[in-house]
Write a protein that holds these residues in place. Structure first.
Motif, mmCIF file in Angstrom:
data_model
loop_
_atom_site.group_PDB
_atom_site.id
_atom_site.type_symbol
_atom_site.label_atom_id
_atom_site.label_comp_id
_atom_site.label_asym_id
_atom_site.label_seq_id
_atom_site.Cartn_x
_atom_site.Cartn_y
_atom_site.Cartn_z
ATOM 1 N N VAL A 179 3.401 -12.377 -10.469
ATOM 2 C CA VAL A 179 2.863 -13.275 -9.523
ATOM 3 C C VAL A 179 2.153 -14.236 -10.133
ATOM 4 C CG1 VAL A 179 1.332 -14.059 -7.261
ATOM 5 C CG2 VAL A 179 3.195 -11.783 -7.334
ATOM 6 N N ASP A 180 1.354 -13.820 -10.956
ATOM 7 C CA ASP A 180 0.597 -14.738 -11.880
ATOM 8 C C ASP A 180 1.430 -15.887 -12.831
ATOM 9 O OD1 ASP A 180 -1.795 -13.794 -10.895
ATOM 10 O OD2 ASP A 180 -1.999 -12.318 -12.633
ATOM 11 N N GLY A 181 2.467 -14.959 -13.288
ATOM 12 C CA GLY A 181 3.503 -15.970 -14.188
ATOM 13 C C GLY A 181 4.162 -16.959 -13.152
ATOM 14 N N ALA A 182 4.350 -16.358 -12.259
ATOM 15 C CA ALA A 182 5.152 -17.496 -11.010
ATOM 16 C C ALA A 182 4.105 -18.584 -10.733
ATOM 17 C CB ALA A 182 5.657 -16.899 -9.993
ATOM 18 N N ARG A 183 2.952 -18.131 -10.724
ATOM 19 C CA ARG A 183 1.901 -19.042 -10.241
ATOM 20 C C ARG A 183 1.592 -20.121 -11.447
ATOM 21 N NH1 ARG A 183 -2.411 -15.993 -9.812
ATOM 22 N NH2 ARG A 183 -2.226 -15.310 -7.662
ATOM 23 N N ASP A 184 1.639 -19.755 -12.632
ATOM 24 C CA ASP A 184 1.755 -20.725 -13.633
ATOM 25 C C ASP A 184 2.615 -21.773 -13.828
ATOM 26 O OD1 ASP A 184 -0.424 -19.340 -14.527
ATOM 27 O OD2 ASP A 184 0.542 -18.217 -16.059
ATOM 28 N N LEU A 185 3.688 -21.423 -13.152
ATOM 29 C CA LEU A 185 4.902 -22.627 -13.066
ATOM 30 C C LEU A 185 5.382 -23.249 -11.966
ATOM 31 C CD1 LEU A 185 7.644 -21.179 -15.588
ATOM 32 C CD2 LEU A 185 5.683 -22.490 -16.089
ATOM 33 N N LEU A 186 4.318 -22.929 -11.025
ATOM 34 C CA LEU A 186 4.270 -23.473 -9.618
ATOM 35 C C LEU A 186 4.354 -24.983 -9.712
ATOM 36 C CD1 LEU A 186 4.574 -23.256 -6.545
ATOM 37 C CD2 LEU A 186 1.967 -23.087 -6.397
ATOM 38 N N GLY A 187 3.618 -25.630 -10.357
ATOM 39 C CA GLY A 187 3.668 -26.909 -10.525
ATOM 40 C C GLY A 187 5.138 -27.755 -11.145
ATOM 41 N N VAL A 188 5.551 -27.130 -11.828
ATOM 42 C CA VAL A 188 6.956 -27.235 -12.312
ATOM 43 C C VAL A 188 7.949 -27.331 -11.380
ATOM 44 C CG1 VAL A 188 8.717 -26.787 -14.230
ATOM 45 C CG2 VAL A 188 6.356 -26.318 -14.514
ATOM 46 N N ALA A 189 7.781 -26.160 -10.666
ATOM 47 C CA ALA A 189 8.723 -26.059 -9.352
ATOM 48 C C ALA A 189 8.713 -27.335 -8.549
ATOM 49 C CB ALA A 189 8.590 -24.858 -8.635
ATOM 50 N N LEU A 190 7.342 -27.834 -8.284
ATOM 51 C CA LEU A 190 7.204 -28.672 -7.241
ATOM 52 C C LEU A 190 7.657 -30.262 -7.741
ATOM 53 C CD1 LEU A 190 3.602 -28.059 -6.145
ATOM 54 C CD2 LEU A 190 5.574 -27.839 -4.948
ATOM 55 N N VAL A 191 7.653 -30.055 -9.391
ATOM 56 C CA VAL A 191 8.073 -31.595 -9.926
ATOM 57 C C VAL A 191 9.362 -31.658 -9.745
ATOM 58 C CG1 VAL A 191 8.658 -32.349 -12.354
ATOM 59 C CG2 VAL A 191 6.060 -31.908 -11.535
ATOM 60 N N VAL A 192 10.207 -30.416 -9.708
ATOM 61 C CA VAL A 192 11.815 -30.370 -9.624
ATOM 62 C C VAL A 192 11.989 -30.897 -8.303
ATOM 63 C CG1 VAL A 192 13.812 -28.909 -9.267
ATOM 64 C CG2 VAL A 192 12.017 -28.454 -11.320
ATOM 65 N N GLY A 193 11.463 -30.609 -7.055
ATOM 66 C CA GLY A 193 11.849 -31.291 -6.024
ATOM 67 C C GLY A 193 11.380 -32.820 -5.667
ATOM 68 N N LEU A 194 10.360 -33.125 -6.451
ATOM 69 C CA LEU A 194 9.765 -34.560 -6.283
ATOM 70 C C LEU A 194 10.799 -35.358 -7.206
ATOM 71 C CD1 LEU A 194 5.965 -34.497 -7.004
ATOM 72 C CD2 LEU A 194 6.959 -35.520 -4.936
ATOM 73 N N ALA A 195 11.242 -34.756 -8.351
ATOM 74 C CA ALA A 195 12.296 -35.835 -8.904
ATOM 75 C C ALA A 195 13.616 -35.829 -8.229
ATOM 76 C CB ALA A 195 12.610 -34.955 -10.351
ATOM 77 N N ARG A 196 14.296 -34.880 -7.592
ATOM 78 C CA ARG A 196 15.210 -34.736 -6.683
ATOM 79 C C ARG A 196 15.336 -35.614 -5.390
ATOM 80 N NH1 ARG A 196 20.733 -35.027 -6.468
ATOM 81 N NH2 ARG A 196 21.596 -34.467 -4.508
ATOM 82 N N GLY A 197 13.897 -35.678 -5.058
ATOM 83 C CA GLY A 197 13.634 -36.555 -3.806
ATOM 84 C C GLY A 197 13.948 -38.026 -4.086
ATOM 85 N N ILE A 198 13.884 -38.436 -5.318
ATOM 86 C CA ILE A 198 14.126 -39.807 -5.645
ATOM 87 C C ILE A 198 15.737 -40.025 -5.369
ATOM 88 C CG2 ILE A 198 14.292 -41.744 -7.344
ATOM 89 C CD1 ILE A 198 12.013 -40.057 -8.741
ATOM 90 N N VAL A 199 16.477 -39.353 -5.942
ATOM 91 C CA VAL A 199 17.883 -39.579 -5.558
ATOM 92 C C VAL A 199 18.395 -39.456 -4.131
ATOM 93 C CG1 VAL A 199 20.154 -38.362 -6.222
ATOM 94 C CG2 VAL A 199 18.285 -38.430 -8.180
ATOM 95 N N VAL A 200 17.519 -38.574 -3.280
ATOM 96 C CA VAL A 200 17.781 -38.222 -1.951
ATOM 97 C C VAL A 200 17.540 -39.734 -1.320
ATOM 98 C CG1 VAL A 200 17.108 -37.243 0.038
ATOM 99 C CG2 VAL A 200 17.490 -35.939 -1.941
#
Length: 488
Positions: free
Chosen positions: A337-358
């Motif tokens: 869980v701690d390791g996943a938390r460290d990359l949570l920001g990266v996961a959010l960035v992925v969605g934001l980047a795709r939102g532009i194309v949408v």
């Protein structure tokens, strides 16, 4: 020495390492959200339009039909659409069709896997051991690793898969005396130049060639020249920068973050490199760790695996490593869980980047932009045609970072225009893939770029400061190669 006595300007000992990771330049989240707003504004300015689509069996999806463009009723994107865009980047909130949710979940599973691996202490100890054996020859890691990543890029379009390597490689690079930008460059530029010079990449060259109506082997010699020449240029550039940084750390583009990066990635520092010894359990954990990545590459390159199966692989490997290292149920789950938390920001960035194309797709302006490109290319001489084609694909790549998506969108329309300019369609394919590969070294709408920089704790402005001379060199190199190819 007290905190007030420490030299604030030193790259080794900034006054506040945690705060020095921040930059006055906006974060990736702000940049991407501003781009969403900008594209939404463009849907109010650029007329909506569409080409008719027809199923292409060779490509395996619908492609635009040349000569069928017509304007349609506009669908400008407003405030609600902008607010929904980050969510729509993950999945369609109306149809529940997945967009980038699989990539985001993969990133979280990867973070959990790395968290469990870090809990064994094997990575930190392994880094110290590796540096002890490489003492004096660390610079040769750069060409070896960049060649390996380039092979992945040119053969199967290695991109999102590279996100798994940043947290592993950057500590090694820092321990060797280089900076975090060097580690990011090895991965991002290494794989990126492979995609730029794609030879048999099914997600770029093969799809584009099929959409253009030619065999993918047409023009492969020119693409090999792009691959080899571009790779040599990039290796030389990164090695020169790395040598300069190791000689004088103040010349690093992230000099102010030097100590903060070491604190984050090296944990306990690197003062015990010479006394590092791996235990038997740690050696077994490292073997499982390496095998996990080998299986991932095998699965993606030959078994058609994508994010869900890769995520499952890392999830299963984390459990196996936890059992082998006898972490216990609480430490295993806590570390994951701690390791996943460290990359949570990266996961959010992925969605934001795709939102532009949408937003662009919902506003129906992509085909209008493509139609404008089609009109601009008509009647041009050979050299002007192929170079303008390259720059049109550069511009479109910012809006459509996906190599396969851009190929399906643009090749059915733009490739036939080459016949009227007396230019081979294979050159159009080469111009497309080189333009897309070049832009995706810096593209803020490309999840691989913003994700990799986020994991490496390198701000976007610092990355631009590092890479812009290389972009100029590669642009000239590509223009020369496609121009010579046109004249031959």
């Amino acid at each position: 020495m007290t905190e007030d006595e420490k030299p604030a300007a030193s790259p080794e000992t900034p006054a506040n390492p945690e705060n020095d990771l921040a930059s006055r330049f906006p974060t990736a989240y702000t940049i991407l959200f501003c781009l969403i707003v900008l594209v939404a504004a463009l849907t109010w300015i650029i007329p909506a339009g569409q080409y008719e689509r027809a199923m292409n069996e060779e490509v395996g999806r619908e492609v635009a039909v040349p000569g069928t463009y017509e304007t349609v009723d506009p669908n400008p994107q407003g405030f609600v659409d902008v607010m929904l865009a980050p969510t729509a980047g993950f999945y369609d909130p109306d149809s529940y069709v997945a967009n980038a949710i699989d990539v985001a979940l993969f990133v979280l599973f990867l973070g959990g896997f790395l968290g469990v691996m870090n809990a064994t202490g094997a990575i930190d100890t392994g880094i110290r051991s590796a540096m002890r054996h490489l003492k004096g020859h660390e610079i040769w890691m750069i060409p070896i690793l960049m060649v390996l990543f380039a092979l992945g890029g040119t053969t199967y379009g290695m991109a999102e898969e590279t996100l798994a390597f940043y947290a592993i490689l950057i500590p090694v690079i820092l321990a060797a005396g280089y900076d975090a930008v060097t580690g990011v460059a090895i991965i991002l530029i290494g794989a990126g130049i492979g995609v730029l010079g794609s030879t048999i990449n099914p997600f770029a060259t093969v799809i584009a060639a099929n959409a253009a109506g030619i065999p993918f082997t047409d023009g492969i010699v020119l693409r090999f020249i792009l691959l080899i020449g571009g790779l040599l240029i990039c290796i030389g550039y990164v090695m020169r920068y790395a040598h300069r940084v190791k000689t004088d750390p103040s010349r690093s583009v992230v000099a102010k973050q030097w100590a903060a990066h070491k604190k984050l990635f090296l944990k306990d520092g690197d003062e015990e490199i010479h006394s590092a010894n791996l235990t038997t359990t740690q050696i077994i954990a490292l073997i499982i760790f390496a095998l996990t990545f080998a299986v991932m590459i095998w699965g993606v390159s030959s078994q058609g695996w994508w994010m869900a199966r890769m995520g499952a692989l890392f999830f299963g490997a984390a459990i196996v490593i936890g059992i082998v290292a006898r972490l216990g149920e609480k430490k295993l789950t806590g570390s994951f869980v701690d390791g996943a938390r460290d990359l949570l920001g990266v996961a959010l960035v992925v969605g934001l980047a795709r939102g532009i194309v949408v937003i662009m797709e919902q506003g129906m302006i992509a085909d209008t932009i493509l139609h404008s490109a089609e009109t601009s290319l008509g009647g041009l001489p050979e050299l002007a045609f192929i170079n303008l084609m390259f720059w049109i694909e550069v511009g479109m790549s910012f809006f459509v970072p996906s190599s396969s998506g851009l190929a399906v969108l643009s090749m059915p329309i733009l490739a036939p225009l080459a016949d009227f300019a007396n230019v081979g369609r294979d050159l159009v394919v080469t111009a497309y893939q080189s333009a897309n590969g070049l832009v995706n070294l810096i593209n803020p709408t490309f999840a691989v770029v913003v994700g990799g920089l986020a994991i490496g704790r390198v701000s976007y402005d610092r990355w631009l400061a590092f890479i812009w001379p290389l972009l100029l060199i590669l642009t000239v190199f590509i223009s020369v190669i496609i121009s010579v190819g046109t004249l031959l």
